[in-house]
Write a protein that holds these residues in place. Structure first.
Motif, short mmCIF file in Angstrom:
data_model
loop_
_atom_site.label_atom_id
_atom_site.label_comp_id
_atom_site.label_asym_id
_atom_site.label_seq_id
_atom_site.Cartn_x
_atom_site.Cartn_y
_atom_site.Cartn_z
N SER A 1 -17.78 7.56 -63.74
CA SER A 1 -18.44 8.35 -64.79
C SER A 1 -19.57 9.20 -64.22
N ILE A 2 -20.18 8.74 -63.14
CA ILE A 2 -21.28 9.51 -62.55
C ILE A 2 -20.81 10.45 -61.46
N ASP A 3 -19.51 10.39 -61.16
CA ASP A 3 -18.97 11.23 -60.09
C ASP A 3 -18.87 12.68 -60.54
N GLY A 4 -18.36 12.87 -61.74
CA GLY A 4 -18.21 14.21 -62.28
C GLY A 4 -17.16 15.03 -61.58
N GLY A 5 -16.26 14.38 -60.85
CA GLY A 5 -15.19 15.10 -60.16
C GLY A 5 -15.64 15.91 -58.97
N VAL A 6 -16.83 15.63 -58.46
CA VAL A 6 -17.37 16.42 -57.35
C VAL A 6 -16.83 15.95 -56.01
N SER A 7 -16.73 14.64 -55.79
CA SER A 7 -16.34 14.11 -54.49
C SER A 7 -14.88 14.42 -54.20
N GLU A 8 -14.57 14.59 -52.91
CA GLU A 8 -13.21 14.89 -52.47
C GLU A 8 -12.36 13.62 -52.57
N GLY A 9 -11.06 13.83 -52.65
CA GLY A 9 -10.14 12.71 -52.71
C GLY A 9 -9.32 12.74 -53.97
N ASP A 10 -8.20 11.99 -53.95
CA ASP A 10 -7.27 11.95 -55.07
C ASP A 10 -7.69 10.85 -56.04
N ARG A 11 -8.03 11.26 -57.26
CA ARG A 11 -8.53 10.31 -58.25
C ARG A 11 -7.41 9.47 -58.87
N ARG A 12 -6.15 9.75 -58.50
CA ARG A 12 -5.03 8.96 -59.01
C ARG A 12 -4.82 7.67 -58.20
N ILE A 13 -5.44 7.55 -57.02
CA ILE A 13 -5.18 6.43 -56.11
C ILE A 13 -5.46 5.07 -56.76
N PRO A 14 -6.59 4.87 -57.45
CA PRO A 14 -6.81 3.55 -58.06
C PRO A 14 -5.68 3.14 -59.00
N ALA A 15 -5.21 4.07 -59.81
CA ALA A 15 -4.10 3.75 -60.73
C ALA A 15 -2.83 3.44 -59.97
N ILE A 16 -2.57 4.19 -58.89
CA ILE A 16 -1.38 3.93 -58.06
C ILE A 16 -1.45 2.53 -57.45
N LEU A 17 -2.63 2.15 -56.97
CA LEU A 17 -2.79 0.83 -56.37
C LEU A 17 -2.54 -0.27 -57.39
N MET A 18 -3.01 -0.08 -58.61
CA MET A 18 -2.80 -1.09 -59.64
C MET A 18 -1.33 -1.24 -60.01
N ILE A 19 -0.55 -0.18 -59.82
CA ILE A 19 0.88 -0.23 -60.15
C ILE A 19 1.67 -0.89 -59.02
N ILE A 20 1.42 -0.48 -57.79
CA ILE A 20 2.26 -0.95 -56.68
C ILE A 20 1.82 -2.32 -56.15
N GLY A 21 0.54 -2.71 -56.35
CA GLY A 21 0.04 -3.95 -55.77
C GLY A 21 0.84 -5.18 -56.15
N PRO A 22 0.98 -5.51 -57.43
CA PRO A 22 1.74 -6.72 -57.82
C PRO A 22 3.18 -6.70 -57.33
N GLU A 23 3.81 -5.52 -57.36
CA GLU A 23 5.21 -5.43 -56.94
C GLU A 23 5.35 -5.66 -55.43
N LEU A 24 4.44 -5.11 -54.64
CA LEU A 24 4.49 -5.32 -53.19
C LEU A 24 4.30 -6.79 -52.84
N LEU A 25 3.39 -7.45 -53.52
CA LEU A 25 3.16 -8.87 -53.27
C LEU A 25 4.36 -9.71 -53.68
N ARG A 26 5.00 -9.33 -54.79
CA ARG A 26 6.19 -10.06 -55.25
C ARG A 26 7.31 -9.92 -54.22
N ARG A 27 7.52 -8.72 -53.71
CA ARG A 27 8.55 -8.51 -52.70
C ARG A 27 8.23 -9.28 -51.43
N ARG A 28 6.96 -9.35 -51.07
CA ARG A 28 6.56 -10.07 -49.86
C ARG A 28 6.88 -11.57 -49.97
N ARG A 29 6.64 -12.12 -51.15
CA ARG A 29 6.91 -13.56 -51.34
C ARG A 29 8.38 -13.88 -51.27
N GLN A 30 9.22 -12.90 -51.64
CA GLN A 30 10.66 -13.12 -51.60
C GLN A 30 11.21 -12.99 -50.20
#
Length: 441
Positions: free
Chosen positions: A412-441
């Motif tokens: 909220s305090i960033d204001g979109g000024v800093s460089e980088g892809d702001r979609r990464i946190p959401a991507i990590l939340m999507i792929i994280g559980p699935e990657l761990l599930r595949r690893r356990r198998q």
């Protein structure tokens, strides 16, 4: 009662004959200084002649169980083999008491050379390797070789039964050597290797740094010498079987440690990707040479079921992934495309998490910064000194979620000024559980 007392007396006499040579082995060395104070030195080790005497004793006892003399009865073979197993257990107890008991931190000098105590333990390992070789050859030499080419099926059957019965003795020796020499030595060497690899975070891969690809790579300049030192001072002094075990352990740890450290590097520009790619190739070549010098019959791509090598090769492809370049794609679309990449199945989830963080805004902190520790300390949580990595994956995911939660509070305090892809946190939340599930198998 029958013949049981006679059998028991016979086996007792056999045990006494087998254990007789042990009385002259692993004798304590004690000397008195000029003040009359008793000084305990490292025990003396069996000579080649002593081991040959023991081997002849084992051979003579087994020859009593010759099926030609016993009318085809194989019970004698099993009983004599069990007596030999008891002997080996006694031998291992003496060998364990003859080790130096040196702490891991005192196994090597600062320059990487072996201490006197470690050299003594390596000689103990050579004695145990010699006994193992004798036990492996004993059935063939006792039942088949003396009668060749006129040996019978009975002799081959006796040799096979003896070989199976002696397996506990061989396992006892391997357990002793691994627990009291190989495993501690591997941990010491891996700790030294990990320290050298972690030095990559001292500006080695900064954009525009002097360590470009026209000069020596990071692996060539800082890491290769460590492996040469290990091969010269340690592997060359160990029996081939044990040197092969150590080189395999070092190779597994080195690959996982290097990949985990390299995936933490931020920012990851084009020149940095090229440098890391070159270093991955140099690391592969260096480890192949280490395996060769260690006398290993296993290729690098077969160590630990080939998983470390597969990740080493997959990371080269991962470094040039361009899945986030299209700014119009949603986080869900990028996550689906990510799972379609052929290299995803070969990299650990932690490697994928760290790599995606290189595209994120700077407010999304790296895992080691979240935990307030150095990159070297964080990688130790992911890769144990024995080369195991499974426990570290859950640690990596918990740290990644912690980092993403902290980012959401700062966004909220960033204001979109800093460089980088702001979609990464959401991507990590999507792929994280699935990657761990595949690893356990």
């Amino acid at each position: 009662i029958g013949l049981y007392p006679m059998q028991r007396a016979f086996l007792k006499a056999s045990k006494e004959r087998l254990n007789a040579p042990l009385k002259k082995m692993f004798v304590e060395n004690r000397v008195v200084d000029e003040n009359g104070i008793d000084m305990k030195l490292l025990p003396s080790l069996p000579s080649t002649k002593d081991l040959k005497t023991l081997e002849n004793c084992l051979h003579d006892e087994l020859c009593i169980a010759d099926p030609r003399e016993g009318g085809g009865e194989f019970n004698m073979t099993t009983m004599m083999s069990e007596n030999i197993v008891d002997l080996v257990e006694n031998f291992c107890d003496l060998a364990k008491g003859a080790t130096s008991g040196v702490p891991e931190e005192k196994m090597l000098h600062d320059q990487g050379t072996v201490t006197e105590e470690l050299l003594h333990d390596m000689k103990v390992a050579a004695v145990m390797a010699s006994l193992t070789s004798s036990l492996r050859n004993l059935p063939e030499n006792s039942f088949v070789k003396p009668y060749r080419p006129a040996h019978t099926l009975q002799h081959e059957e006796a040799a096979n039964m003896c070989q199976i019965a002696l397996l506990p003795a061989i396992h006892e020796i391997e357990s002793l050597v691994k627990n009291h020499l190989l495993n501690p030595l591997c941990r010491v060497l891996n700790q030294r290797i990990g320290k050298e690899i972690s030095s990559m975070h001292r500006g080695m891969y900064m954009e525009g740094s002097s360590n470009d690809t026209s000069e020596g790579s990071f692996v060539q300049e800082y890491v290769a010498g460590v492996y040469d030192n290990i091969a010269t001072n340690i592997l060359s002094r160990l029996p081939e079987d044990y040197a092969s075990m150590i080189s395999s352990s070092l190779a597994t740890f080195s690959i996982y440690c290097f990949v985990s450290n390299a995936s933490l590097i931020r920012p990851l520009g084009e020149s940095v990707r090229l440098k890391i790619t070159q270093d991955l190739g140099d690391l592969e070549l260096t480890l192949e040479q280490l395996m060769f010098k260690g006398g290993s019959s296993v290729a690098l791509n077969q160590v630990n079921d080939g998983k470390p090598y597969a990740e080493l090769r997959a990371v080269r492809q991962m470094l040039f992934w361009t899945g986030v370049e299209n700014k119009k794609l949603s986080s869900e679309q990028i996550a689906k495309a990510f799972f379609r990449e052929v290299w995803v199945k070969d990299v650990r989830p932690s490697t994928a998490f760290h790599f995606l963080l290189t595209f994120a805004p700077r407010l999304l902190s790296s895992p080691h910064h979240v935990n307030h520790m150095s990159a070297e300390e964080y990688v130790r949580l992911l890769v144990n000194l024995d080369g195991s990595v499974e426990d570290g994956e859950s640690v990596s995911w918990m740290t990644t979620m912690k980092s993403c939660d902290a980012y959401q509070q700062r966004e909220s305090i960033d204001g979109g000024v800093s460089e980088g892809d702001r979609r990464i946190p959401a991507i990590l939340m999507i792929i994280g559980p699935e990657l761990l599930r595949r690893r356990r198998q």
